[in-house]
Design a protein around this motif. Structure first.
Motif: not given
Length: 369
Positions: A238, A241, A273, A276, A279, A281, A299
């Motif tokens: 990814t 992220h 991932i 979210s 994107g 953290e 997330d």
């Protein structure tokens, strides 16, 4: 969601119009002036099975006396609020109805705290002159509650039947010599997508089966190294992220099943991932103590509705706000099974549009006693 072609199997609209005239109308606001009596309405009146129709929006249009009796209905209640697993309706049944015009399988409804299981057949109703979709009709037979294993197999069948039905429709359409190259390419892409979906589902079913049956392979490992390698691999997949890894504790080794630990973290990272989509953290924290270690994955994704969090680890369960994101509904069930195998615990804390944090606590030596 709109079908791009006429359904291949559509329930007779006239028959359902006629059936509804003598059945009990639950919503006086519905325009059912087109319903007239016929032989079918008499069958619906006297049938021991549930016979009814639901609007596109998910409200009852009509329901026969047997259906009302089974569900204990004395007043109007939206159909979708009575479903035991609304995510199956939204993510599996409705898409297949739009694509193929029909669906059959096991379906649970709840009312006054009681879950009632049905062997159901559903059909898409279309207006015969304009071909506009009007709703969904059902003939459902009440059955005894299925055993857990039977329910799992039924859910698995639902998940596999849906892409198979879409594939079958696309193959039929590809046999049309007059289909344009662009339309053919569209159906080939759809076939590849559904094959991938079925492969992922079967892989997860196999993983779920293996994690349940395989003997534990306990060994001494460095959990920091194991987690760091998995996080590095996830970060490579990814670019939207940022994965942040932190550790606490001085203990450098633990005794556990490395394969199960890897599966737990890999699935949690993949989940964070996937859900979210904008994107952001993703934080992974590992705390190692004398008798246990704690793993947290947090997330800032779409979150999970509070009312649905208790069912999160059920096989094939998908939250109502996640149905538009591709997934098998088995990832967290696999995580829960792996955690249970290691005599551990897992908890979730989540808020919609804020994010989710999974916390896993596992004893350093699962079966030290």
């Amino acid at each position: 969601m709109k079908s791009t072609h006429q359904a291949t199997r559509v329930c007779s609209f006239t028959a359902l119009e006629n059936a509804a005239r003598l059945t009990t109308q639950l919503d006086s606001r519905s325009d059912l002036s087109w319903i007239e009596s016929s032989w079918f309405s008499a069958i619906a009146q006297q049938s021991p099975d549930l016979i009814g129709a639901v609007s596109i929006e998910g409200d009852w249009l009509c329901l026969n006396p047997s259906g009302r009796s089974m569900l204990g209905l004395t007043d109007f209640l939206p159909f979708t609020e009575m479903l035991g697993a609304p995510e199956i309706w939204n993510a599996t049944i409705v898409p297949q109805l739009w694509e193929c015009g029909h669906w059959c399988g096991l379906l649970a409804m709840t009312h006054h705290g009681e879950t009632i299981w049905f062997e159901s057949q559903w059909f898409l109703i279309r207006e015969p002159f304009t071909n506009q979709p009007l709703g969904f009709a059902t003939i459902s037979r009440k059955i005894d509650p299925p055993e857990q294993e039977t329910r799992f197999l039924a859910d698995a069948a639902h998940e596999l039947k849906s892409p198979l039905a879409v594939m079958s429709t696309s193959i039929d359409l590809l046999n049309n010599d007059q289909l344009s190259i662009e339309r053919k390419q569209k159906h080939f892409r759809r076939l590849r997508s559904k094959i991938q979906q079925m492969t992922e589902t079967l892989d997860d079913i196999l993983m779920l089966s293996r994690s349940e049956q395989a003997e534990l392979d306990l060994s001494e490992i460095d959990p920091v190294q194991v987690c760091a390698e998995l996080i590095e691999e996830a970060q490579m997949n990814t670019d939207r992220h940022e994965l942040v890894f932190s550790t606490e504790g001085s203990q450098s080794s633990i005794v556990t099943d490395e394969g199960l630990l890897q599966r737990i973290l890999a699935n949690l990272l993949s989940n964070s991932i996937k859900y979210s989509p904008n994107g952001g953290e993703i934080r992974c924290r590992l705390s190692i103590e004398a008798h246990q270690f704690k793993l947290e994955v947090q997330d800032s994704g779409i979150g999970i509705p509070i009312a649905e969090q208790s069912r999160l680890f059920q096989s094939f369960y998908r939250a109502s706000n996640a149905t538009r994101i591709a997934g098998t509904g088995l990832g967290l069930a696999i995580v829960k099974q792996c955690v249970d195998r290691l005599n551990g615990q897992i908890a979730v804390k989540s808020a919609v549009q804020v994010g989710t944090c999974f916390t896993v606590i596992i004893p350093v030596s699962p079966f030290a006693n």
